[in-house]
Design a protein around this motif. Structure first.
Motif, PDB file in Angstrom:
ATOM      1  N   ILE A  19       8.623  -6.915 -18.222  1.00  0.00           N
ATOM      2  CA  ILE A  19       9.926  -6.315 -18.522  1.00  0.00           C
ATOM      3  C   ILE A  19      10.461  -6.784 -19.871  1.00  0.00           C
ATOM      4  CG2 ILE A  19      12.354  -6.281 -17.810  1.00  0.00           C
ATOM      5  CD1 ILE A  19      11.221  -6.372 -14.869  1.00  0.00           C
ATOM      6  N   LEU A  20      10.454  -8.099 -20.077  1.00  0.00           N
ATOM      7  CA  LEU A  20      11.002  -8.653 -21.319  1.00  0.00           C
ATOM      8  C   LEU A  20      10.076  -8.428 -22.509  1.00  0.00           C
ATOM      9  CD1 LEU A  20      12.430 -12.072 -20.030  1.00  0.00           C
ATOM     10  CD2 LEU A  20      13.674  -9.939 -20.414  1.00  0.00           C
ATOM     11  N   GLY A  21       8.774  -8.513 -22.268  1.00  0.00           N
ATOM     12  CA  GLY A  21       7.825  -8.452 -23.373  1.00  0.00           C
ATOM     13  C   GLY A  21       7.369  -7.069 -23.763  1.00  0.00           C
ATOM     14  N   VAL A  22       7.349  -6.126 -22.813  1.00  0.00           N
ATOM     15  CA  VAL A  22       6.817  -4.787 -23.098  1.00  0.00           C
ATOM     16  C   VAL A  22       7.841  -3.695 -22.844  1.00  0.00           C
ATOM     17  CG1 VAL A  22       5.018  -3.117 -22.510  1.00  0.00           C
ATOM     18  CG2 VAL A  22       4.470  -5.558 -22.540  1.00  0.00           C
ATOM     19  N   MET A  23       8.419  -3.680 -21.649  1.00  0.00           N
ATOM     20  CA  MET A  23       9.225  -2.536 -21.260  1.00  0.00           C
ATOM     21  C   MET A  23      10.519  -2.389 -22.061  1.00  0.00           C
ATOM     22  SD  MET A  23       8.599  -2.512 -17.124  1.00  0.00           S
ATOM     23  CE  MET A  23       9.528  -1.009 -16.909  1.00  0.00           C
ATOM     24  N   ILE A  24      11.307  -3.433 -22.120  1.00  0.00           N
ATOM     25  CA  ILE A  24      12.591  -3.336 -22.834  1.00  0.00           C
ATOM     26  C   ILE A  24      12.394  -3.031 -24.324  1.00  0.00           C
ATOM     27  CG2 ILE A  24      14.636  -4.629 -23.567  1.00  0.00           C
ATOM     28  CD1 ILE A  24      14.686  -5.944 -20.816  1.00  0.00           C
ATOM     29  N   PRO A  25      11.478  -3.724 -25.035  1.00  0.00           N
ATOM     30  CA  PRO A  25      11.252  -3.370 -26.442  1.00  0.00           C
ATOM     31  C   PRO A  25      10.771  -1.929 -26.605  1.00  0.00           C
ATOM     32  CG  PRO A  25      10.321  -5.526 -25.971  1.00  0.00           C
ATOM     33  CD  PRO A  25      10.696  -4.943 -24.659  1.00  0.00           C
ATOM     34  N   SER A  26       9.882  -1.469 -25.699  1.00  0.00           N
ATOM     35  CA  SER A  26       9.359  -0.103 -25.798  1.00  0.00           C
ATOM     36  C   SER A  26      10.437   0.932 -25.518  1.00  0.00           C
ATOM     37  CB  SER A  26       8.194   0.082 -24.811  1.00  0.00           C
ATOM     38  OG  SER A  26       7.117  -0.777 -25.133  1.00  0.00           O
ATOM     39  N   ILE A 141       0.858   3.547 -33.637  1.00  0.00           N
ATOM     40  CA  ILE A 141       1.476   2.249 -33.356  1.00  0.00           C
ATOM     41  C   ILE A 141       1.334   1.957 -31.865  1.00  0.00           C
ATOM     42  CG2 ILE A 141       3.595   0.883 -33.438  1.00  0.00           C
ATOM     43  CD1 ILE A 141       4.541   2.733 -35.698  1.00  0.00           C
ATOM     44  N   ILE A 142       0.659   0.852 -31.557  1.00  0.00           N
ATOM     45  CA  ILE A 142       0.374   0.505 -30.165  1.00  0.00           C
ATOM     46  C   ILE A 142       0.945  -0.882 -29.864  1.00  0.00           C
ATOM     47  CG2 ILE A 142      -1.398   0.448 -28.377  1.00  0.00           C
ATOM     48  CD1 ILE A 142      -1.361   3.044 -30.077  1.00  0.00           C
ATOM     49  N   PRO A 143       2.089  -0.961 -29.194  1.00  0.00           N
ATOM     50  CA  PRO A 143       2.648  -2.270 -28.829  1.00  0.00           C
ATOM     51  C   PRO A 143       1.769  -2.944 -27.768  1.00  0.00           C
ATOM     52  CG  PRO A 143       4.319  -0.539 -28.732  1.00  0.00           C
ATOM     53  CD  PRO A 143       2.994   0.135 -28.805  1.00  0.00           C
ATOM     54  N   VAL A 144       1.259  -4.116 -28.084  1.00  0.00           N
ATOM     55  CA  VAL A 144       0.379  -4.828 -27.160  1.00  0.00           C
ATOM     56  C   VAL A 144       0.627  -6.334 -27.228  1.00  0.00           C
ATOM     57  CG1 VAL A 144      -1.520  -3.154 -27.180  1.00  0.00           C
ATOM     58  CG2 VAL A 144      -1.436  -4.940 -28.934  1.00  0.00           C
ATOM     59  N   GLY A 145       0.072  -7.027 -26.254  1.00  0.00           N
ATOM     60  CA  GLY A 145       0.031  -8.475 -26.297  1.00  0.00           C
ATOM     61  C   GLY A 145      -1.233  -8.920 -27.016  1.00  0.00           C
ATOM     62  N   LYS A 146      -1.330 -10.193 -27.303  1.00  0.00           N
ATOM     63  CA  LYS A 146      -2.464 -10.732 -28.057  1.00  0.00           C
ATOM     64  C   LYS A 146      -3.791 -10.475 -27.360  1.00  0.00           C
ATOM     65  CE  LYS A 146      -3.866 -14.999 -30.413  1.00  0.00           C
ATOM     66  NZ  LYS A 146      -3.551 -16.439 -30.614  1.00  0.00           N
ATOM     67  N   ASP A 147      -3.785 -10.446 -26.015  1.00  0.00           N
ATOM     68  CA  ASP A 147      -5.028 -10.278 -25.262  1.00  0.00           C
ATOM     69  C   ASP A 147      -5.608  -8.870 -25.374  1.00  0.00           C
ATOM     70  OD1 ASP A 147      -2.850  -9.270 -23.888  1.00  0.00           O
ATOM     71  OD2 ASP A 147      -3.716  -9.658 -21.911  1.00  0.00           O
ATOM     72  N   GLN A 148      -4.834  -7.918 -25.954  1.00  0.00           N
ATOM     73  CA  GLN A 148      -5.316  -6.543 -26.086  1.00  0.00           C
ATOM     74  C   GLN A 148      -5.777  -6.196 -27.504  1.00  0.00           C
ATOM     75  OE1 GLN A 148      -5.557  -4.043 -23.603  1.00  0.00           O
ATOM     76  NE2 GLN A 148      -5.260  -5.782 -22.230  1.00  0.00           N
ATOM     77  N   LEU A 149      -5.733  -7.159 -28.411  1.00  0.00           N
ATOM     78  CA  LEU A 149      -6.079  -6.874 -29.805  1.00  0.00           C
ATOM     79  C   LEU A 149      -7.517  -6.391 -29.961  1.00  0.00           C
ATOM     80  CD1 LEU A 149      -4.334  -9.814 -31.724  1.00  0.00           C
ATOM     81  CD2 LEU A 149      -3.624  -7.422 -31.585  1.00  0.00           C
ATOM     82  N   LYS A 169     -10.963  13.573 -41.395  1.00  0.00           N
ATOM     83  CA  LYS A 169     -10.031  12.599 -40.831  1.00  0.00           C
ATOM     84  C   LYS A 169      -9.404  13.175 -39.564  1.00  0.00           C
ATOM     85  CE  LYS A 169      -6.467   9.275 -42.135  1.00  0.00           C
ATOM     86  NZ  LYS A 169      -5.498   8.836 -43.157  1.00  0.00           N
ATOM     87  N   LEU A 170     -10.208  13.206 -38.526  1.00  0.00           N
ATOM     88  CA  LEU A 170      -9.765  13.771 -37.254  1.00  0.00           C
ATOM     89  C   LEU A 170      -8.832  12.816 -36.522  1.00  0.00           C
ATOM     90  CD1 LEU A 170     -10.059  16.034 -35.131  1.00  0.00           C
ATOM     91  CD2 LEU A 170     -12.040  14.801 -34.236  1.00  0.00           C
ATOM     92  N   PHE A 171      -9.152  11.522 -36.607  1.00  0.00           N
ATOM     93  CA  PHE A 171      -8.377  10.524 -35.887  1.00  0.00           C
ATOM     94  C   PHE A 171      -7.631   9.599 -36.850  1.00  0.00           C
ATOM     95  CE2 PHE A 171     -11.972  11.305 -32.918  1.00  0.00           C
ATOM     96  CZ  PHE A 171     -11.231  11.833 -31.859  1.00  0.00           C
ATOM     97  N   VAL A 172      -6.371   9.352 -36.536  1.00  0.00           N
ATOM     98  CA  VAL A 172      -5.582   8.342 -37.249  1.00  0.00           C
ATOM     99  C   VAL A 172      -6.012   6.981 -36.731  1.00  0.00           C
ATOM    100  CG1 VAL A 172      -3.256   7.384 -37.514  1.00  0.00           C
ATOM    101  CG2 VAL A 172      -3.608   9.860 -37.612  1.00  0.00           C
ATOM    102  N   LEU A 173      -6.119   6.000 -37.620  1.00  0.00           N
ATOM    103  CA  LEU A 173      -6.487   4.653 -37.183  1.00  0.00           C
ATOM    104  C   LEU A 173      -5.264   3.971 -36.562  1.00  0.00           C
ATOM    105  CD1 LEU A 173      -8.730   3.261 -40.065  1.00  0.00           C
ATOM    106  CD2 LEU A 173      -9.363   4.597 -38.074  1.00  0.00           C
ATOM    107  N   PRO A 174      -5.360   3.593 -35.293  1.00  0.00           N
ATOM    108  CA  PRO A 174      -4.203   2.958 -34.634  1.00  0.00           C
ATOM    109  C   PRO A 174      -4.014   1.521 -35.098  1.00  0.00           C
ATOM    110  CG  PRO A 174      -6.079   2.984 -33.157  1.00  0.00           C
ATOM    111  CD  PRO A 174      -6.503   3.738 -34.385  1.00  0.00           C
ATOM    112  N   ASN A 175      -2.787   1.069 -35.097  1.00  0.00           N
ATOM    113  CA  ASN A 175      -2.458  -0.303 -35.459  1.00  0.00           C
ATOM    114  C   ASN A 175      -1.760  -0.993 -34.293  1.00  0.00           C
ATOM    115  OD1 ASN A 175      -3.187  -0.468 -38.402  1.00  0.00           O
ATOM    116  ND2 ASN A 175      -1.773   1.252 -38.489  1.00  0.00           N
ATOM    117  N   ALA A 176      -2.161  -2.213 -34.034  1.00  0.00           N
ATOM    118  CA  ALA A 176      -1.523  -2.990 -32.968  1.00  0.00           C
ATOM    119  C   ALA A 176      -0.173  -3.491 -33.457  1.00  0.00           C
ATOM    120  CB  ALA A 176      -2.406  -4.168 -32.578  1.00  0.00           C
ATOM    121  N   PHE A 177       0.842  -3.294 -32.637  1.00  0.00           N
ATOM    122  CA  PHE A 177       2.157  -3.862 -32.906  1.00  0.00           C
ATOM    123  C   PHE A 177       2.286  -5.053 -31.971  1.00  0.00           C
ATOM    124  CE2 PHE A 177       6.792  -3.920 -31.785  1.00  0.00           C
ATOM    125  CZ  PHE A 177       7.239  -4.385 -33.009  1.00  0.00           C
ATOM    126  N   LEU A 178       2.041  -6.231 -32.503  1.00  0.00           N
ATOM    127  CA  LEU A 178       1.991  -7.430 -31.678  1.00  0.00           C
ATOM    128  C   LEU A 178       3.393  -7.845 -31.259  1.00  0.00           C
ATOM    129  CD1 LEU A 178      -0.093  -9.406 -30.538  1.00  0.00           C
ATOM    130  CD2 LEU A 178       0.310 -10.868 -32.507  1.00  0.00           C
TER     131      LEU A 178
END
Length: 327
Positions: A19-26, A141-149, A169-178
């Motif tokens: 909740i605090l780390g993923v849901m509320i920020p998202s 932009i993919i919000p993730v924790g460190k274990d998903q990098l 360039k069919l696919f955009v390169l995703p970036n982790a939002f730590l």
């Protein structure tokens, strides 16, 4: 328009760390972003790696959906859906699995950590499905924790490989939002909060269960009279995340002064959680009594996501020289 994508597996009620780390920020991002630029999904297909009971997965999905909505997710401004309702993702995952090297998947942490156990093919190919979740919508932009990098890096490898293969360039390169917050929510044992470690706090539990979870927080053996270090205490670490600054300062002073026991501190944390999340708890229980409403909300979101997915998949089929008949 940059797209943001977040998914939570339906392995049960979200704990305080989720909740605090993923849901509320998202939710904050989704509610402020341009309409339909945020994709938030419940990863029920991913959860089947751990849970084979379909009824359990379904009920867990309702709990996840109720939690997102209880915390104020505006489903009119984003695409909120159940992963399994957009079948295009599994087709794309199959294409990726036919081109991605087997040996590279054997190096994935989630596989290596479980290799001595009896694992499923689903666990082995988990990163491929996750890449499909992301690349199907061209989320950047993919919000993730460190274990998903590592999984985000695999998605980037797949996107790069396909772009080179088709010279487009069919696919955009995703970036982790730590999300640093996700790494700083300790469990009852001081380690990162996790259901698998059974060190989690479920704010949607019945009062007596919630209190029992909080009372299990590990402490040292200092007596009531002794002074305590608020910077080296798990109760204090959690209290800082849910209490207002004046209450945090009050507890710190009590720790430093002495004559303040851990039992009293745990009770203060319990009462603060009940107070802070009283509205969300009430909404959660209300939504859980209206599962037909949850289904309607998820299906509505899936329709929007499916429209995007079909258009994207037709482009991918053309690039792969596969049929792209509109059915």
């Amino acid at each position: 328009m940059e797209k943001i994508l977040t998914g939570i597996r339906s392995t049960g009620t979200p704990h305080l760390g989720n909740i605090l780390g993923v849901m509320i920020p998202s939710i904050n991002i989704a509610n402020m972003n341009e309409k339909n630029s945020s994709f938030i999904f419940i990863a029920d297909l991913h959860s089947m790696v751990q849970i084979n009971n379909i009824k359990t997965v379904k009920n867990n999905t309702y709990q996840i959906a109720a939690a997102w909505l209880a915390f104020g997710l505006n489903t009119e401004n984003c695409l909120f859906y159940r992963q399994s309702d957009v079948s295009e993702v599994t087709e794309l995952a199959w294409y990726f699995s036919c081109f991605f090297p087997y040996q590279r998947l054997t190096l994935v942490h989630s596989f290596k950590n479980e290799v001595k156990k009896k694992i499923s093919l689903g666990l082995f190919s988990y990163p491929i499905l996750m890449a499909a979740d992301i690349l199907l919508y061209n989320a950047s932009i993919i919000p993730v924790g460190k274990d998903q990098l590592q999984h985000i890096e695999i998605a980037r490898r797949i996107a790069t490989s396909f772009n080179k293969r088709i010279n487009e360039k069919l696919f955009v390169l995703p970036n982790a939002f730590l999300q640093k917050e996700a790494m700083s929510v300790p469990g009852t044992d001081g380690e990162k909060m996790s259901k698998s470690k059974n060190n989690w706090i479920n704010i949607f539990s019945a009062n007596e269960i919630l209190k029992k979870q909080i009372m299990s927080i590990r402490t040292d053996n200092k007596s009531l009279k002794e002074k305590k270090n608020p910077e080296q205490d798990y109760i204090m670490s959690l209290y800082k995340l849910v209490a207002p600054s004046e209450k945090i300062n009050e507890m710190k002073e009590k720790y430093i002064k002495g004559g303040y026991g851990y039992l009293e501190a745990k009770i203060s944390l319990y009462e603060m959680i009940l107070h802070k999340f009283s509205k969300e708890r009430k909404k959660f229980f209300s939504f859980m009594k209206k599962k037909s409403l949850l289904d309607h909300i998820l299906y509505s979101g899936a329709k929007k996501a499916k429209n995007v997915a079909i258009e994207r998949l037709n482009k991918i089929r053309k690039c792969l020289r596969l049929n792209s008949i509109k059915l």
